[in-house]
Design a protein around this motif. Structure first.
Motif, PDB file in Angstrom:
ATOM      1  N   SER A  85       0.791  -1.264   0.014  1.00  0.00           N
ATOM      2  CA  SER A  85       0.102  -0.041   0.157  1.00  0.00           C
ATOM      3  C   SER A  85       0.758   1.205  -0.018  1.00  0.00           C
ATOM      4  O   SER A  85       0.500   2.076  -0.820  1.00  0.00           O
ATOM      5  N   ARG A  86       1.805   1.170   0.866  1.00  0.00           N
ATOM      6  CA  ARG A  86       2.831   2.444   0.900  1.00  0.00           C
ATOM      7  C   ARG A  86       3.519   2.713  -0.439  1.00  0.00           C
ATOM      8  O   ARG A  86       3.530   3.952  -0.906  1.00  0.00           O
ATOM      9  N   CYS A  87       4.057   1.677  -1.256  1.00  0.00           N
ATOM     10  CA  CYS A  87       4.595   1.538  -2.155  1.00  0.00           C
ATOM     11  C   CYS A  87       3.805   2.122  -3.613  1.00  0.00           C
ATOM     12  O   CYS A  87       4.261   2.725  -4.215  1.00  0.00           O
ATOM     13  N   VAL A  88       2.461   1.542  -3.464  1.00  0.00           N
ATOM     14  CA  VAL A  88       1.592   1.867  -4.584  1.00  0.00           C
ATOM     15  C   VAL A  88       1.203   3.590  -4.438  1.00  0.00           C
ATOM     16  O   VAL A  88       1.374   4.248  -5.523  1.00  0.00           O
ATOM     17  N   LYS A  89       1.174   4.025  -3.062  1.00  0.00           N
ATOM     18  CA  LYS A  89       1.125   5.296  -3.097  1.00  0.00           C
ATOM     19  C   LYS A  89       2.047   6.199  -3.209  1.00  0.00           C
ATOM     20  O   LYS A  89       1.858   7.395  -3.873  1.00  0.00           O
ATOM     21  N   ALA A  90       3.336   5.618  -3.353  1.00  0.00           N
ATOM     22  CA  ALA A  90       4.418   6.426  -4.141  1.00  0.00           C
ATOM     23  C   ALA A  90       4.720   6.332  -5.242  1.00  0.00           C
ATOM     24  O   ALA A  90       5.562   6.833  -6.067  1.00  0.00           O
ATOM     25  N   GLY A  91       3.708   5.472  -6.084  1.00  0.00           N
ATOM     26  CA  GLY A  91       3.921   5.261  -7.637  1.00  0.00           C
ATOM     27  C   GLY A  91       4.681   4.243  -7.969  1.00  0.00           C
ATOM     28  O   GLY A  91       4.802   4.111  -9.189  1.00  0.00           O
ATOM     29  N   SER A  92       4.801   3.439  -7.184  1.00  0.00           N
ATOM     30  CA  SER A  92       5.944   1.893  -7.799  1.00  0.00           C
ATOM     31  C   SER A  92       4.809   1.044  -8.180  1.00  0.00           C
ATOM     32  O   SER A  92       3.761   1.028  -7.802  1.00  0.00           O
ATOM     33  N   ALA A  93       5.228   0.407  -8.872  1.00  0.00           N
ATOM     34  CA  ALA A  93       4.700  -0.939  -9.501  1.00  0.00           C
ATOM     35  C   ALA A  93       4.948  -1.927  -8.470  1.00  0.00           C
ATOM     36  O   ALA A  93       6.086  -1.967  -8.171  1.00  0.00           O
ATOM     37  N   VAL A  94       3.842  -2.608  -7.921  1.00  0.00           N
ATOM     38  CA  VAL A  94       4.083  -3.604  -6.909  1.00  0.00           C
ATOM     39  C   VAL A  94       3.747  -4.907  -7.168  1.00  0.00           C
ATOM     40  O   VAL A  94       2.371  -5.186  -7.709  1.00  0.00           O
ATOM     41  N   ILE A  95       4.377  -5.849  -6.937  1.00  0.00           N
ATOM     42  CA  ILE A  95       4.015  -7.469  -7.359  1.00  0.00           C
ATOM     43  C   ILE A  95       4.087  -8.090  -6.196  1.00  0.00           C
ATOM     44  O   ILE A  95       5.264  -8.296  -5.565  1.00  0.00           O
ATOM     45  N   ALA A  96       3.367  -9.005  -5.918  1.00  0.00           N
ATOM     46  CA  ALA A  96       3.423 -10.167  -4.906  1.00  0.00           C
ATOM     47  C   ALA A  96       4.209 -11.184  -5.767  1.00  0.00           C
ATOM     48  O   ALA A  96       4.129 -11.555  -6.718  1.00  0.00           O
ATOM     49  N   PRO A  97       4.923 -12.144  -4.657  1.00  0.00           N
ATOM     50  CA  PRO A  97       5.702 -13.097  -5.117  1.00  0.00           C
ATOM     51  C   PRO A  97       4.873 -14.284  -5.903  1.00  0.00           C
ATOM     52  O   PRO A  97       5.365 -14.920  -6.823  1.00  0.00           O
ATOM     53  N   ASN A  98       3.546 -14.141  -6.029  1.00  0.00           N
ATOM     54  CA  ASN A  98       2.712 -14.988  -6.666  1.00  0.00           C
ATOM     55  C   ASN A  98       2.454 -14.510  -8.069  1.00  0.00           C
ATOM     56  O   ASN A  98       1.534 -15.000  -8.670  1.00  0.00           O
ATOM     57  N   GLY A  99       2.796 -13.401  -8.149  1.00  0.00           N
ATOM     58  CA  GLY A  99       2.454 -12.571  -9.511  1.00  0.00           C
ATOM     59  C   GLY A  99       1.554 -11.751  -9.483  1.00  0.00           C
ATOM     60  O   GLY A  99       1.102 -11.017 -10.449  1.00  0.00           O
ATOM     61  N   LYS A 100       0.592 -11.608  -8.542  1.00  0.00           N
ATOM     62  CA  LYS A 100      -0.546 -10.781  -8.141  1.00  0.00           C
ATOM     63  C   LYS A 100      -0.107  -9.331  -8.187  1.00  0.00           C
ATOM     64  O   LYS A 100       0.627  -9.007  -7.428  1.00  0.00           O
ATOM     65  N   PRO A 101      -0.612  -8.235  -9.038  1.00  0.00           N
ATOM     66  CA  PRO A 101       0.033  -7.180  -9.026  1.00  0.00           C
ATOM     67  C   PRO A 101      -1.014  -6.334  -7.890  1.00  0.00           C
ATOM     68  O   PRO A 101      -2.026  -6.444  -7.752  1.00  0.00           O
ATOM     69  N   PHE A 102      -0.401  -5.392  -7.335  1.00  0.00           N
ATOM     70  CA  PHE A 102      -1.170  -4.505  -6.213  1.00  0.00           C
ATOM     71  C   PHE A 102      -1.320  -3.258  -7.001  1.00  0.00           C
ATOM     72  O   PHE A 102      -0.263  -2.493  -7.332  1.00  0.00           O
ATOM     73  N   THR A 103      -2.315  -2.825  -7.075  1.00  0.00           N
ATOM     74  CA  THR A 103      -2.594  -1.385  -8.052  1.00  0.00           C
ATOM     75  C   THR A 103      -3.274  -0.460  -7.158  1.00  0.00           C
ATOM     76  O   THR A 103      -3.973  -0.803  -6.044  1.00  0.00           O
ATOM     77  N   ALA A 104      -3.373   0.885  -7.667  1.00  0.00           N
ATOM     78  CA  ALA A 104      -4.055   1.787  -6.877  1.00  0.00           C
ATOM     79  C   ALA A 104      -5.600   1.486  -6.753  1.00  0.00           C
ATOM     80  O   ALA A 104      -6.292   1.865  -5.702  1.00  0.00           O
ATOM     81  N   GLU A 105      -6.044   0.641  -7.717  1.00  0.00           N
ATOM     82  CA  GLU A 105      -7.495   0.333  -7.889  1.00  0.00           C
ATOM     83  C   GLU A 105      -7.857  -0.787  -6.857  1.00  0.00           C
ATOM     84  O   GLU A 105      -8.849  -1.097  -6.226  1.00  0.00           O
ATOM     85  N   SER A 106      -6.718  -1.918  -6.452  1.00  0.00           N
ATOM     86  CA  SER A 106      -6.793  -2.918  -5.861  1.00  0.00           C
ATOM     87  C   SER A 106      -6.520  -2.819  -4.351  1.00  0.00           C
ATOM     88  O   SER A 106      -6.736  -3.621  -3.437  1.00  0.00           O
TER      89      SER A 106
END
Length: 164
Positions: A85-106
């Motif tokens: 959450s902190r990294c998405v708010k900073a504008g980074s692309a964030v990916i979980a080790p299982n490949g699930k992306p964390f986005t501003a929408e999710s």
């Protein structure tokens, strides 16, 4: 070095990351720097693209270290939802080790579900745990990481072209 000339950097929340070896192969193939952050010492391959950081044993020290440095055009690999959450708010692309992306929408819903499950567990509810990490998760992660790198590279190229 400006943001446009600085390379895309990958930050890895490494303490419980099951895909570190895959990350190393991808960054070497793409020639991108990666910073592997853990609470304490962690072994990494000898390569100038790979930097190891021991953030300290304080609670969330590795998370804080990553969150304070990441920004747009960076990629963060983590299963830690509050860090994501902190990294998405900073504008980074964030990916979980299982490949699930964390986005501003999710990320809002993901964080809410995580908090709900934490509350349920603390009240004594048996909720099970995360499912086992599978070879398919590893494959999905590799695909997501490669796709994210290429997307960020295209976006940077488009911005550079617009500025010319």
């Amino acid at each position: 070095m400006t943001t446009e000339t600085a390379p895309i950097r990958i930050y890895v929340d490494a303490d419980a990351c099951p895909v570190k070896d895959e990350i190393y192969r991808v960054v070497i193939r793409h020639g991108l720097p990666v910073t592997v952050v853990a609470g304490g010492f962690i072994r990494v391959p000898e390569d100038p693209l790979i930097t190891r950081v021991a953030a300290g044993s304080a609670m969330d020290a590795a998370d804080d270290w990553i969150a304070e440095r990441t920004g747009a055009d960076d990629i963060v690999i983590t299963a830690d939802i509050p860090l994501a959450s902190r990294c998405v708010k900073a504008g980074s692309a964030v990916i979980a080790p299982n490949g699930k992306p964390f986005t501003a929408e999710s990320i809002g819903m993901t964080l809410a579900v995580r908090n709900l499950m934490t509350d349920l567990r603390s009240s004594g509810e048996v909720t099970g745990g995360p499912r086992s990490f599978t070879p398919r998760d590893r494959s999905t992660f590799l695909s997501a990481l490669d796709t994210t790198i290429r997307r960020l590279q295209r976006q940077r190229a488009a911005r550079t072209q617009q500025q010319s």
